[in-house]
Scaffold this active site. Structure first.
Site, PDB file in Angstrom:
ATOM      1  N   CYS A 274       0.809  -1.219   0.000  1.00  0.00           N
ATOM      2  CA  CYS A 274       0.000   0.000   0.000  1.00  0.00           C
ATOM      3  C   CYS A 274       0.843   1.271   0.000  1.00  0.00           C
ATOM      4  O   CYS A 274       0.307   2.366  -0.157  1.00  0.00           O
ATOM      5  CB  CYS A 274      -0.932   0.008   1.208  1.00  0.00           C
TER       6      CYS A 274
ATOM      7  N   HIS B 248      -2.529   8.046   6.352  1.00  0.00           N
ATOM      8  CA  HIS B 248      -2.814   6.763   5.695  1.00  0.00           C
ATOM      9  C   HIS B 248      -4.250   6.361   6.013  1.00  0.00           C
ATOM     10  O   HIS B 248      -4.997   5.970   5.111  1.00  0.00           O
ATOM     11  CB  HIS B 248      -1.844   5.680   6.143  1.00  0.00           C
TER      12      HIS B 248
ATOM     13  N   GLU C 235      -1.540   5.218  13.928  1.00  0.00           N
ATOM     14  CA  GLU C 235      -1.101   6.424  13.236  1.00  0.00           C
ATOM     15  C   GLU C 235      -1.362   7.660  14.094  1.00  0.00           C
ATOM     16  O   GLU C 235      -0.534   8.588  14.134  1.00  0.00           O
ATOM     17  CB  GLU C 235      -1.786   6.555  11.881  1.00  0.00           C
TER      18      GLU C 235
ATOM     19  N   LYS D 272      -9.329   8.255   1.996  1.00  0.00           N
ATOM     20  CA  LYS D 272      -9.717   6.986   1.370  1.00  0.00           C
ATOM     21  C   LYS D 272     -11.231   6.789   1.338  1.00  0.00           C
ATOM     22  O   LYS D 272     -11.733   5.979   0.565  1.00  0.00           O
ATOM     23  CB  LYS D 272      -9.038   5.811   2.065  1.00  0.00           C
TER      24      LYS D 272
ATOM     25  N   HIS E  34      -9.428   2.308  -1.333  1.00  0.00           N
ATOM     26  CA  HIS E  34      -7.987   2.066  -1.151  1.00  0.00           C
ATOM     27  C   HIS E  34      -7.477   1.216  -2.310  1.00  0.00           C
ATOM     28  O   HIS E  34      -7.442  -0.004  -2.227  1.00  0.00           O
ATOM     29  CB  HIS E  34      -7.748   1.356   0.175  1.00  0.00           C
TER      30      HIS E  34
ATOM     31  N   PHE F 221       0.894  -3.054   4.063  1.00  0.00           N
ATOM     32  CA  PHE F 221       1.112  -4.442   4.470  1.00  0.00           C
ATOM     33  C   PHE F 221       2.608  -4.752   4.421  1.00  0.00           C
ATOM     34  O   PHE F 221       3.345  -4.247   3.569  1.00  0.00           O
ATOM     35  CB  PHE F 221       0.375  -5.394   3.538  1.00  0.00           C
TER      36      PHE F 221
END
Length: 420
Positions: free
Chosen positions: A170, A310, A321, A342, A347, A406
């Site tokens: 990602c 993110h 985060e 997103k 995503h 990931f």
């Protein structure tokens, strides 16, 4: 301190080419952001009844014939179509001329993808089972590998400079933009097409992510399935799309009178070294990524005016985060807007970082912070200024975009308004 003071070549963004479920091309894409509506829908291309997830960011209006003649389409799967078309949109937006008949050695390509042509391979496997090898597209071997993105862009436009496609999950799109900055700083090229592309919407690929229970299992209105920072968030929503950015050496851009959206100032990349899907609980590597990007940009945390997080809409990612941002920014974390976009675009894995870098460049141009949609139940573990529901005008000089993928891959890029 400005970057030229330490002898580095400066890098600017002069063209944008997004292809997303809320709009294709810079103008349509930005109108989609200002509309403050999600592009997420129920999956329409296959039956999701056997899965625990049902929503995605599909690009239902995609017409590849608008970009490619029939003989080219035979050799380009959906993933490569998105990559090449987004590059064309960005090149045209930048006002750049290109020709395969006049190849250019100082223009390169830095692209990213998580899965490349795997969905096309999945589709072709069905034909293989029915008819054997004679039923398979004869160009399949050239379509399935991730590097087909930058290779096809180079072939299409005659670019013979540095060429690479990374596959850092990602974070791939953000890595592609950051590495483009490095190539130009280090004088490998004068101009780089940087971006990411993804076309993962096929049954096996979709089902694989559903199997590990990382995707939202929302069964209501699909637009509400992605809820960054919301207390009831339950997973990310997969999607497809691409974005290309023209990253150009500053003097090269000025010499041709290019419009400049933003300057690329800082970049960092590291790994949690912890788990394939679970972030390091302490947020240590995310913290280091943001701090190293700030150091590369020669900026203090309090100079950042907006963070595009993110914010994947998973319980662990958004909370971790938040923890990392509070550690890096201290008291400034209470004031700086931090949004998860997103919920607009879904995503699209390796394309997401490039799409979000595009959002940051346009945010700087328009002096506007896009909102976090669908944060209807504020989470005390995500106690930041997430700009819920509606965007706001703001004075933006420096913005940060995070991608935490990931495999524990963490990438961060900092953009700023061009300063002499």
């Amino acid at each position: 301190m400005l970057p030229e003071q330490n002898g580095q070549r400066r890098c600017v963004i002069t063209g944008l080419g997004p292809i997303t479920c809320i709009g294709q091309g810079k103008e349509n894409f930005w109108r989609g952001i200002l509309a403050e509506r999600s592009g997420i829908t129920h999956v329409s291309t296959f039956d999701t009844a056997g899965f625990n997830a049902h929503c995605a960011g599909e690009i239902r209006s995609w017409v590849p014939e608008e970009f490619f003649p029939p003989h080219r389409l035979k050799r380009l799967d959906r993933y490569a179509q998105f990559a090449v078309a987004s590059a064309k949109l960005a090149l045209d937006d930048a006002g750049l001329e290109y020709s395969r008949d006049q190849p250019q050695h100082r223009i390169g390509v830095s692209f990213g993808t998580a899965l490349g042509g795997v969905s096309n391979a999945e589709d072709q496997h069905g034909y293989f089972l029915k008819k054997g090898a004679r039923g398979v597209n004869p160009t399949l071997a050239l379509q399935v590998f991730g590097g087909s993105a930058h290779s096809n862009i180079a072939i299409e436009f005659g670019f013979r400079g540095v060429g690479t496609t990374n596959s850092n999950s990602c974070a791939s799109g953000t890595v592609a933009v950051g590495e483009a900055m490095r190539y130009i700083r280090d004088d490998f090229a004068d101009l780089i097409i940087a971006g990411g592309a993804e076309a993962p919407l096929s049954p096996l690929t979709f089902g694989a992510f559903a199997l590990i229970k990382t995707m939202s299992q929302w069964k209501g209105t699909p637009e509400l399935s992605c809820r960054p920072f919301d207390k009831l968030r339950d997973g990310f929503v997969i999607g497809e799309g691409a974005a290309s950015l023209i990253v150009e050496e500053l003097d090269h851009a000025r010499a041709r009178g290019a419009k400049i959206y933003a300057e690329l100032l800082g970049y960092s990349l590291n790994n949690d070294g912890f788990h394939m899907t679970t972030p390091l609980p302490s947020g240590e590597s995310c913290i280091r990524a943001m701090r190293e990007a700030l150091a590369d940009a020669q900026l203090a945390p309090q100079q950042i005016d907006y963070i595009n997080a993110h914010a994947s809409s998973t319980q662990l990612n958004d909370a971790t985060e938040t923890l990392a941002i509070k550690e890096v920014f201290g008291e400034h974390a209470r004031r700086v807007p931090v949004t998860g976009t997103k919920a607009f675009t879904s995503h699209p894995l390796g394309a997401t970082g490039a799409i979000e870098a595009t959002i940051c460049a346009l945010a700087l141009e328009h002096q506007y912070v896009p909102p976090t949609l669908h944060c209807n139940h504020p989470d005390e573990a995500c106690d930041l200024d997430v700009v819920p529901h509606h965007g706001r005008a703001a004075k933006l000089n420096y913005v940060m975009t995070n991608s935490f993928g990931f495999g524990g891959i963490n990438a961060c890029v900092i953009l700023g308004k061009l300063r002499d």
